[in-house]
Design an enzyme around this catalytic site. Structure first.
Site, PDB file in Angstrom:
ATOM      1  N   LYS A 171      -1.925 -11.188 -15.543  1.00 49.10           N
ATOM      2  CA  LYS A 171      -2.351 -10.788 -16.862  1.00 49.10           C
ATOM      3  C   LYS A 171      -1.353 -11.183 -17.943  1.00 49.10           C
ATOM      4  O   LYS A 171      -1.662 -11.168 -19.117  1.00 49.10           O
ATOM      5  CB  LYS A 171      -2.514  -9.261 -16.885  1.00 49.10           C
ATOM      6  CG  LYS A 171      -3.552  -8.758 -15.873  1.00 49.10           C
ATOM      7  CD  LYS A 171      -3.623  -7.227 -15.868  1.00 49.10           C
ATOM      8  CE  LYS A 171      -2.784  -6.744 -14.703  1.00 49.10           C
ATOM      9  NZ  LYS A 171      -2.968  -5.317 -14.372  1.00 49.10           N
ATOM     10  N   GLU A 192       2.027 -19.899 -18.177  1.00 47.07           N
ATOM     11  CA  GLU A 192       2.688 -18.750 -17.559  1.00 47.07           C
ATOM     12  C   GLU A 192       3.504 -17.996 -18.611  1.00 47.07           C
ATOM     13  O   GLU A 192       3.974 -18.600 -19.584  1.00 47.07           O
ATOM     14  CB  GLU A 192       3.564 -19.295 -16.409  1.00 47.07           C
ATOM     15  CG  GLU A 192       4.445 -18.330 -15.692  1.00 47.07           C
ATOM     16  CD  GLU A 192       3.700 -17.250 -14.916  1.00 47.07           C
ATOM     17  OE1 GLU A 192       2.847 -16.585 -15.527  1.00 47.07           O
ATOM     18  OE2 GLU A 192       4.007 -17.043 -13.731  1.00 47.07           O
ATOM     19  N   ASP A 214      10.782 -16.806 -13.415  1.00 47.63           N
ATOM     20  CA  ASP A 214      12.012 -16.118 -13.052  1.00 47.63           C
ATOM     21  C   ASP A 214      12.512 -16.714 -11.729  1.00 47.63           C
ATOM     22  O   ASP A 214      13.208 -17.725 -11.720  1.00 47.63           O
ATOM     23  CB  ASP A 214      11.711 -14.616 -12.973  1.00 47.63           C
ATOM     24  CG  ASP A 214      12.951 -13.795 -12.731  1.00 47.63           C
ATOM     25  OD1 ASP A 214      14.056 -14.344 -12.851  1.00 47.63           O
ATOM     26  OD2 ASP A 214      12.824 -12.596 -12.414  1.00 47.63           O
ATOM     27  N   PHE A 250      15.751  -8.316 -17.769  1.00 46.92           N
ATOM     28  CA  PHE A 250      14.380  -7.813 -17.833  1.00 46.92           C
ATOM     29  C   PHE A 250      13.912  -7.736 -19.283  1.00 46.92           C
ATOM     30  O   PHE A 250      14.598  -7.200 -20.150  1.00 46.92           O
ATOM     31  CB  PHE A 250      14.273  -6.437 -17.161  1.00 46.92           C
ATOM     32  CG  PHE A 250      12.843  -5.984 -17.040  1.00 46.92           C
ATOM     33  CD1 PHE A 250      12.064  -6.390 -15.970  1.00 46.92           C
ATOM     34  CD2 PHE A 250      12.264  -5.198 -18.028  1.00 46.92           C
ATOM     35  CE1 PHE A 250      10.716  -6.014 -15.872  1.00 46.92           C
ATOM     36  CE2 PHE A 250      10.917  -4.811 -17.937  1.00 46.92           C
ATOM     37  CZ  PHE A 250      10.157  -5.218 -16.860  1.00 46.92           C
ATOM     38  N   ILE A 251      12.716  -8.251 -19.523  1.00 42.33           N
ATOM     39  CA  ILE A 251      12.153  -8.241 -20.874  1.00 42.33           C
ATOM     40  C   ILE A 251      10.725  -7.704 -20.844  1.00 42.33           C
ATOM     41  O   ILE A 251      10.095  -7.682 -19.779  1.00 42.33           O
ATOM     42  CB  ILE A 251      12.152  -9.661 -21.494  1.00 42.33           C
ATOM     43  CG1 ILE A 251      11.606 -10.678 -20.484  1.00 42.33           C
ATOM     44  CG2 ILE A 251      13.547 -10.038 -21.975  1.00 42.33           C
ATOM     45  CD1 ILE A 251      11.347 -12.043 -21.057  1.00 42.33           C
ATOM     46  N   ASP A 256       4.921  -6.896 -18.985  1.00 43.41           N
ATOM     47  CA  ASP A 256       4.753  -5.445 -18.871  1.00 43.41           C
ATOM     48  C   ASP A 256       6.013  -4.732 -18.394  1.00 43.41           C
ATOM     49  O   ASP A 256       6.868  -5.310 -17.709  1.00 43.41           O
ATOM     50  CB  ASP A 256       3.622  -5.121 -17.902  1.00 43.41           C
ATOM     51  CG  ASP A 256       4.022  -5.408 -16.451  1.00 43.41           C
ATOM     52  OD1 ASP A 256       4.348  -6.565 -16.141  1.00 43.41           O
ATOM     53  OD2 ASP A 256       4.025  -4.462 -15.638  1.00 43.41           O
TER      54      ASP A 256
HETATM   55  P1  IMP Z   1       8.662 -15.240 -10.568  1.00 38.54           P
HETATM   56  O1  IMP Z   1       9.882 -14.440 -10.145  1.00 38.54           O
HETATM   57  O2  IMP Z   1       9.066 -16.506 -11.273  1.00 38.54           O
HETATM   58  O3  IMP Z   1       7.737 -15.483  -9.422  1.00 38.54           O
HETATM   59  O4  IMP Z   1       7.933 -14.339 -11.644  1.00 38.54           O
HETATM   60  C1  IMP Z   1       6.756 -13.695 -11.295  1.00 38.54           C
HETATM   61  C2  IMP Z   1       6.144 -12.877 -12.380  1.00 38.54           C
HETATM   62  O5  IMP Z   1       6.922 -11.707 -12.562  1.00 38.54           O
HETATM   63  C3  IMP Z   1       6.049 -13.487 -13.766  1.00 38.54           C
HETATM   64  O6  IMP Z   1       4.941 -14.303 -13.914  1.00 38.54           O
HETATM   65  C4  IMP Z   1       5.904 -12.232 -14.603  1.00 38.54           C
HETATM   66  O7  IMP Z   1       4.558 -11.827 -14.626  1.00 38.54           O
HETATM   67  C5  IMP Z   1       6.774 -11.240 -13.862  1.00 38.54           C
HETATM   68  N1  IMP Z   1       8.096 -11.136 -14.513  1.00 38.54           N
HETATM   69  C6  IMP Z   1       9.192 -11.895 -14.308  1.00 38.54           C
HETATM   70  N2  IMP Z   1      10.220 -11.492 -15.086  1.00 38.54           N
HETATM   71  C7  IMP Z   1       9.744 -10.448 -15.820  1.00 38.54           C
HETATM   72  C8  IMP Z   1      10.332  -9.583 -16.843  1.00 38.54           C
HETATM   73  O8  IMP Z   1      11.497  -9.709 -17.252  1.00 38.54           O
HETATM   74  N3  IMP Z   1       9.510  -8.624 -17.354  1.00 38.54           N
HETATM   75  C9  IMP Z   1       8.224  -8.452 -16.943  1.00 38.54           C
HETATM   76  N4  IMP Z   1       7.646  -9.219 -16.003  1.00 38.54           N
HETATM   77  C10 IMP Z   1       8.404 -10.209 -15.447  1.00 38.54           C
HETATM   78 MG    MG Z   2       3.110 -14.003 -14.886  1.00 37.81          MG
END
Ligand code: IMP
Ligand code: MG
Length: 192
Positions: A51, A107, A111, A161-162, A168
């Site tokens: 989302k 996206e 992260d 974290f943001i 969210d």
């Molecule tokens: P990944 O760690 O790159 O697989 O990130 C997966 C998903 O985690 C992202 O698409 C976001 O939806 C969520 N996410 C990553 N970092 C944050 C953050 O700082 N705040 C909120 N959601 C996050």
């Molecule tokens: Mg995402």
């Protein structure tokens, strides 16, 4: 602009996000125009990962000038369970054929890169011709999986974290018009 009490600092204002998204969308439109002879039926599939992508996707789409189709996927996060083990799962799949398509994934944030690694492999497995990534935020995560990078990003930042503008905190605050860092002290005893 009023700051939500759970927000420590606004790091990207709505105005900054809009300005930057517009510039990135223009850059990507030009990129596809230059590739147009290789692109099947001259259309790009703009694929949003729900989302978190919603506000960025809407802003991006308004300024994307190359012809496109739109679709979305919901991918369950490994977050909130174990941070690195367990792979993401597709909860809602696209409704379009992916064979030979040129896909642009939209996206909210990259992260660890685990979600995108999985999705990219899935799309290529379904016959996609090219899979490129645009992200609103590119986090400098030292444990980023190999081979996963944004082709375009609006903002780069350190691993923190943001929330807001689609991102969210406990499934809330996606509606904040800006991106902020979380106030850990407030969050400790926070009651919704
Ligand atoms: P990944 O760690 O790159 O697989 O990130 C997966 C998903 O985690 C992202 O698409 C976001 O939806 C969520 N996410 C990553 N970092 C944050 C953050 O700082 N705040 C909120 N959601 C996050
Ligand atoms: Mg995402």
């Amino acid at each position: 602009m009023n700051k939500h009490p759970l927000v420590k600092e606004i790091i990207f204002t709505n105005e900054q996000i809009t300005t930057r998204t517009k510039a990135v969308a223009a850059e990507i439109s030009t990129f596809y125009e230059q590739q147009t002879t290789e692109i099947k039926e001259h259309t790009v599939l703009i694929l949003g990962l729900l989302k978190g992508c919603v506000p960025f996707y809407a802003e991006f789409l308004k300024h994307f000038g190359y012809e496109c189709e739109t679709d979305f996927m919901v991918v369950s996060s490994y977050r909130g369970t174990t941070k690195t083990s367990g792979e993401p799962k597709i909860v809602l799949d696209v409704n379009t054929t992916l064979k030979d398509k040129d896909i642009l994934i939209v996206e909210d944030v990259i992260d660890s890169g685990l979600t995108l690694k999985y999705i990219k492999a899935y799309l290529i497995g379904k016959g996609a011709k090219t899979v490129r990534i645009v992200t609103l935020i590119d986090k400098n995560n030292p444990t980023r999986v190999a081979g996963i990078q944004a082709d375009w990003s609006c903002f780069k930042m350190e691993d923190e974290f943001i929330l807001g503008f689609g991102l969210d905190y406990q499934e809330r605050l996606r509606n904040l018009p800006y991106i902020g860092t979380i106030d850990e002290e407030q969050a400790k005893n926070w009651k919704w």
